[in-house]
Design an enzyme around this catalytic site. Structure first.
Site, PDB file in Angstrom:
ATOM      1  N   HIS A   8       0.833  -1.209   0.000  1.00 36.15           N
ATOM      2  CA  HIS A   8       0.000   0.000   0.000  1.00 36.15           C
ATOM      3  C   HIS A   8       0.868   1.259   0.000  1.00 36.15           C
ATOM      4  O   HIS A   8       0.646   2.171  -0.811  1.00 36.15           O
ATOM      5  CB  HIS A   8      -0.934  -0.009   1.213  1.00 36.15           C
ATOM      6  N   ARG A  34       4.288  10.412  -5.417  1.00 34.61           N
ATOM      7  CA  ARG A  34       5.648  10.942  -5.297  1.00 34.61           C
ATOM      8  C   ARG A  34       6.503  10.403  -6.434  1.00 34.61           C
ATOM      9  O   ARG A  34       6.211  10.646  -7.599  1.00 34.61           O
ATOM     10  CB  ARG A  34       6.219  10.594  -3.915  1.00 34.61           C
ATOM     11  N   ASP A  75     -11.485   2.360   7.069  1.00 36.70           N
ATOM     12  CA  ASP A  75     -11.003   3.716   7.314  1.00 36.70           C
ATOM     13  C   ASP A  75     -11.417   4.595   6.142  1.00 36.70           C
ATOM     14  O   ASP A  75     -10.616   4.922   5.266  1.00 36.70           O
ATOM     15  CB  ASP A  75      -9.478   3.661   7.459  1.00 36.70           C
ATOM     16  N   GLN A 100      -8.183  14.987   1.580  1.00 36.68           N
ATOM     17  CA  GLN A 100      -6.917  14.559   2.182  1.00 36.68           C
ATOM     18  C   GLN A 100      -5.696  15.116   1.430  1.00 36.68           C
ATOM     19  O   GLN A 100      -4.742  15.603   2.041  1.00 36.68           O
ATOM     20  CB  GLN A 100      -6.878  13.026   2.185  1.00 36.68           C
ATOM     21  N   LYS A 135     -10.352  12.026   6.781  1.00 39.49           N
ATOM     22  CA  LYS A 135     -10.575  10.746   7.463  1.00 39.49           C
ATOM     23  C   LYS A 135     -11.625  10.842   8.578  1.00 39.49           C
ATOM     24  O   LYS A 135     -12.320   9.869   8.848  1.00 39.49           O
ATOM     25  CB  LYS A 135      -9.272  10.282   8.132  1.00 39.49           C
ATOM     26  N   THR A 170      -4.361   0.474   5.407  1.00 37.82           N
ATOM     27  CA  THR A 170      -4.832  -0.306   4.268  1.00 37.82           C
ATOM     28  C   THR A 170      -3.904  -1.478   4.021  1.00 37.82           C
ATOM     29  O   THR A 170      -2.692  -1.307   3.958  1.00 37.82           O
ATOM     30  CB  THR A 170      -4.835   0.569   3.001  1.00 37.82           C
TER      31      THR A 170
END
Lengths: 418, 418
Positions: free
Chosen positions: A135, A144, A235, A242, A255, A352
């Site tokens: 994840h 990134r 979640d 986010q 969240k 996750t």
């Protein structure tokens, strides 16, 4: 494991076998909130068993099962809760007539279908880890540098953050699509409105059953003494909110609008049979994170999406708890190495859990690769993220040599923004 | 404001004037935990006043003051708590003989010096904002780009994160220097040990007095209805641990080893007289963050360091709550805009409050500019960060035209790592 038979009728593929016996809090039209143990399609009402003297040799506090949370019960300690579970297991064995032939049996065995499951614990603090390498790598690739997807700290410590405890809700409670700020790459200034990228996260969480004092630490060797049991954890995440808010202090409103948990707490004892080694860790971790024994569990985790008015849910992910790079003992040792105290009823989630293959990714973000590859549901519809009216269902179970232990369902429907 | 006189002797420069009357929880050798109101060097024992019938016209629940937290009391709502405080104010007025000349007076008025102050509230969830532009700019200059010190989201929303509630402790409780992982620029792999860069953060926090349901929002216009009062807040920080762990999910163990709060909760009503406009906000904020009235307060905040064996503390910072860019109404409106529910007893802290001048910076990180400019204490010693044996003292007060309202001291000593 010794093969066990029970006099309770347990449907084939039931998660709630004689080997499981998870604890939960329920009520129904007749009964106020109380603690039970699930088996098959029934709930064993522990408060009635207690009133009838089945636990009289344990000197339990009065009314310990007539509670709207497990906190007081699990605070009694593992020696006691293990005895209670073992006593119930003994009473449910095929050859044991004590409850089977008792006139109280009808009152003790409650239909699960008629029960409303409540939050199993009053959660003090909630922590979410980020312990699946697959994840973290997927997210790193997307947002990134694909060549350096994992940040430098990731393999040295179980990255985690504090989450919002107040908005953790039980299975069955609908959630509202959250509103908030977002700023896409093509926008000059932030916009505001219902999230356009609502997601689930397929996680497992443990609940602590023992407290520490401020300044104390927990070693990896002792960590499991502090873990009462596990629940499935969704979640919920609003990816657009986010993405805009999270620098530099981490996820917040993306969240905190809701996180959902399954109602039955599967004890660590019930999972022991499914213990496996976790992924090997390289580079070697610091001494306080090293483990003497295996703390991973071979537990299949699944996510399903069921659109409104569609009869059948589509399985969109099949993952496994054993993929987790950082195990629960390491998570707890790390969490307390600075002296942070924990309380009975804290909840610590895995993050996750994604596996190596594309169909084992634990979020829509990864399954649809940031919305670039929509996934097709059995109904013919496509999904990049979760739509209003969709029900998300998480399941989890372990199975080995005819022994099955599972969590049942964690099921939540998404309603339009309020 | 009408000038008020009281029959209680209130020392000059006391924070606990007849205009203040903050709520707190105390006990002493004779008395179990209970709720009181501070005035001068005394505490008014509200439970005794209640027993004697002074609140009989308010129909308060039995034993509401014989509690080890304010939660039940503040859950009664502002109408009730305001009435209680006004009743006490009335009883303490110079010309009011009802308590002054009552035989019970000696039992009601407890010496503050002999009382142990406990945590004023059972904190549900704790949120820390990052609402001082000067602080965020200083941190951005040091760790990122001096030319673009503020991140793009900063002026559009009050950045915040969830913190650890279990490790919030009252004034007077020592803290242990935390251990953890750190990796300085010149290290090949992370090291482990006691933090080498322990810091305080000068903050103010508010405590919520009213709950919302999941999915509900709070407007800036209604926000103050949900704020019961304020405490000083020292958000202890281990800068080396934080720097290594915080990407990408924010501060975790660099903060969760302890946060300290002052014991007396100063009500919003007591601060109303010191209300001022906050900094002007440019660019214009989104509609849900716009305010119709001023929600900032002219409150001087101070930090002191007192080394072990040194008699006098040195003032190292003089800041002000009014410097805060994002006000409390905006913080609460933002926190709930996604439907996140709040409970009575949640704590929301400001983040470090720094002012424009170097002597108004609210942390050692900024005061010593990352350790490059040690500050000199009155004892001749120098400090880059906090040393073992140091006591850190935070103070805060408002003063205008002879009216003073303050928080007393928040005082914590740092012990070596366990």
């Amino acid at each position: 494991m010794t093969s066990l038979e029970t006099w309770v009728e347990v449907p084939k593929n039931s998660d709630f076998t004689i080997y499981n016996l998870p604890f939960g809090v329920f009520k129904n039209k007749r009964l106020s909130a109380r603690i039970g143990i699930a088996i098959g399609d029934k709930i064993v009402d522990l408060s009635i068993l207690d009133q009838e003297g089945f636990f009289s040799d344990m000197f339990l506090p009065e009314g310990v099962f007539l509670q709207d949370s497990l906190n007081e019960l699990i605070a009694l300690g593992k020696v006691q809760t293990r005895k209670i579970r073992e006593k119930v297991q003994e009473l449910l064995l095929a050859e044991n007539e004590k409850l089977r032939d008792h006139s109280i049996r009808g009152k003790v065995m409650v239909n699960r279908r008629e029960a409303e499951m409540l939050m199993p614990v009053k959660i003090g603090d909630y922590t979410d880890f980020y312990s699946s390498m697959e994840h973290a790598t997927n997210v790193g690739k997307m947002f990134r540098d694909p060549e350096n997807a994992l940040l430098p700290n990731w393999k040295h410590l179980p990255v985690g953050y504090h989450g919002r405890a107040s908005s953790i809700i039980p299975s069955g409670q609908d959630i509202f699509r959250p509103k908030g700020q977002f700023k896409d790459a093509d926008m000059d200034s932030p916009g505001f409105g219902p999230s356009r990228r609502l997601d689930f996260e397929l996680e497992l969480a443990f609940i602590t059953g023992k407290s520490t004092k401020l300044g104390d630490t927990i070693s990896t060797a002792d960590a499991e003494d502090y873990i009462f049991g596990f629940v499935l954890f969704n979640d919920w995440s609003a990816r657009d909110i986010q993405a805009w808010e999270y620098v530099p202090l981490g996820p917040f409103l993306g969240k905190s609008f809701a996180s959902s948990i399954s109602p039955w707490v599967v004890t660590l004892e019930a999972l022991d049979y499914f213990r496996v080694d976790g992924p090997s860790q390289d580079p070697e971790v610091l001494p306080y994170l090293q483990c003497e024994k295996a703390h991973s569990f071979d537990l299949q985790l699944e996510a399903y999406i069921q659109p409104d008015q569609v009869k059948k849910a589509t399985k969109v992910s099949t993952s496994n708890f054993k993929y987790m790079y950082w195990n629960v003992a390491q998570q707890l040792a790390h969490h307390t190495v600075n002296g942070c105290n924990i309380n009975v009823g804290d909840l610590m989630a895995s993050g996750t859990i994604s596996g190596p293959s594309e169909d084992s990714f634990g979020s829509m973000l990864e399954l649809s690769w940031k919305g670039t590859k929509p996934i097709r549901l059995d109904s013919g519809e496509e999904r990049k993220f979760i739509e209003d009216g969709d029900t998300v269902i998480l399941k989890g179970f372990a199975e080995k040599e005819g022994v099955r232990v599972g969590f049942g369902e964690l099921k939540s429907k998404v309603l339009p923004s309020k």
